[in-house]
Design an enzyme around this catalytic site. Structure first.
Site, PDB file in Angstrom:
ATOM      1  CD  GLN A   1      -3.197   0.411   2.126  1.00  0.00           C
ATOM      2  OE1 GLN A   1      -3.192  -0.701   2.634  1.00  0.00           O
ATOM      3  NE2 GLN A   1      -4.134   1.293   2.389  1.00  0.00           N
TER       4      GLN A   1
ATOM      5  CB  SER B   1       2.773  -4.401   4.114  1.00  0.00           C
ATOM      6  OG  SER B   1       1.587  -4.422   4.879  1.00  0.00           O
ATOM      7  CG  LEU B   2      -1.487  -5.747  -0.425  1.00  0.00           C
ATOM      8  CD1 LEU B   2      -0.892  -5.755  -1.803  1.00  0.00           C
ATOM      9  CD2 LEU B   2      -2.236  -7.050  -0.155  1.00  0.00           C
TER      10      LEU B   2
ATOM     11  NE  ARG C   1      -2.409  -7.992   5.082  1.00  0.00           N
ATOM     12  CZ  ARG C   1      -1.769  -6.865   4.768  1.00  0.00           C
ATOM     13  NH1 ARG C   1      -2.272  -6.069   3.841  1.00  0.00           N
ATOM     14  NH2 ARG C   1      -0.660  -6.523   5.391  1.00  0.00           N
TER      15      ARG C   1
ATOM     16  CG  HIS D   1       2.355  -3.544   9.593  1.00  0.00           C
ATOM     17  ND1 HIS D   1       2.417  -4.898   9.391  1.00  0.00           N
ATOM     18  CD2 HIS D   1       2.024  -2.989   8.389  1.00  0.00           C
ATOM     19  CE1 HIS D   1       2.149  -5.164   8.116  1.00  0.00           C
ATOM     20  NE2 HIS D   1       1.899  -4.034   7.505  1.00  0.00           N
TER      21      HIS D   1
ATOM     22  CD  GLN E   1       2.180  -8.927   6.409  1.00  0.00           C
ATOM     23  OE1 GLN E   1       1.020  -8.533   6.408  1.00  0.00           O
ATOM     24  NE2 GLN E   1       2.863  -9.130   5.304  1.00  0.00           N
TER      25      GLN E   1
END
Length: 293
Positions: free
Chosen positions: A11, A87-88, A112, A187, A237
């Site tokens: 993102q 991340s993603l 998610r 996060h 995560q």
């Protein structure tokens, strides 16, 4: 063969118009995505930047675009020595490595993104050019804030309650402090409720062993092909930091020669360059670039 890693953006790397040139080559995947999501990736990518930046749209658009580009590269006979994602982007990496199929990965990304979009009561701020020792000391002494994205030695993102994030920004001098347009404290431990809900889906999902080693956000110094280990790491995560600086250092230490960013933008190659300047960098964000590679 050059020891290379394919890296997949997360993102913040989205761009209006991304993926439009993949409409024909990715026709089947775009159709499958619309069936799963209930909306069109290609239509959403043509909206304005504010709409595209909404988490529930950004994450599926990035995943699908990266997946199609990685397919194009593989069809040409290209193969990574390892994969990693920010991340993603780790979901795109898992698809590329054969851990999940396209539809399974997108189902996870859909859930998610919705859980993260629904999060509230938190804030995130990017800090650029700061004293790391001072920052780490301030975070250690302040409740409800963590170093969420350790991107490079001079670029990080902090995450926590609005008050705690503001406190760190007041304590730590930086060249720039940029509040991020997100709904929650991604996060960080403040995502625990969303993470617990998502963990149930991850536990029910079959994770195959990878055909290519995967470098995880939460364990950046241990590339693995174990599907079980990768699922366990993915469960952590959402509440754990993205340790991208350490991933970049690991690539250099392990003798990787080239980092290929597969997907929208050039964010990750820019970050790798700061921590591992000897790696050759390539960006594959369009069909033309994928074919020419």
């Amino acid at each position: 063969m050059t020891k290379n890693v394919w890296i997949f953006p997360g993102q913040g790397s989205q761009a209006v118009g991304m993926g439009l040139d993949l409409a024909e080559v990715g026709r089947d995947k775009f159709a499958k995505a619309e069936q799963i999501l209930g909306w069109s990736i290609l239509e959403k990518s043509q909206t304005d930047a504010t709409e595209l930046a909404k988490t529930q749209f950004t994450q599926p658009c990035l995943y699908v675009t990266s997946a199609i580009l990685s397919d194009v590269l593989k069809e040409k006979g290209e193969k990574p020595s390892a994969v990693a994602g920010h991340s993603l982007g780790e979901y795109s990496a898992l698809y590329c490595a054969g851990v999940v199929d396209f539809a399974t990965g997108l189902e996870l990304v859909k859930q998610r993104s919705l859980l993260m979009a629904e999060a509230s009561g938190g804030a995130m701020t990017a800090l650029i050019s700061f004293d790391r020792d001072q920052l780490e000391a301030a975070i250690a002494q302040t409740e409800n804030v963590v170093l969420a994205n350790d991107n490079s030695k001079d670029q990080v993102v902090i995450s926590g309650t609005e008050a705690a994030v503001k406190s760190i920004c007041d304590q730590v001098k930086s060249k720039r402090a940029i509040p991020l347009a997100v709904s929650g404290a991604f996060h960080s431990p403040l995502m625990a409720v969303a993470s617990a809900k998502f963990a149930e889906s991850l536990q029910r999902t079959v994770f195959n062993d990878a055909d290519t080693p995967v470098i995880s956000n939460v364990e950046p110094n241990d590339a693995t092909t174990s599907g079980q280990v990768l699922r366990d790491r993915l469960i952590k995560q959402m509440t754990s930091p993205v340790r991208w600086r350490e991933i970049s250092l690991y690539l250099a230490e392990q003798g990787y020669e080239q980092a290929i960013e597969v997907g929208s933008g050039k964010v990750l190659t820019g970050l790798v360059k700061r921590s591992a300047p000897n790696l050759a960098l390539v960006n594959i964000s369009t069909l033309e670039q994928a074919i020419a590679f």
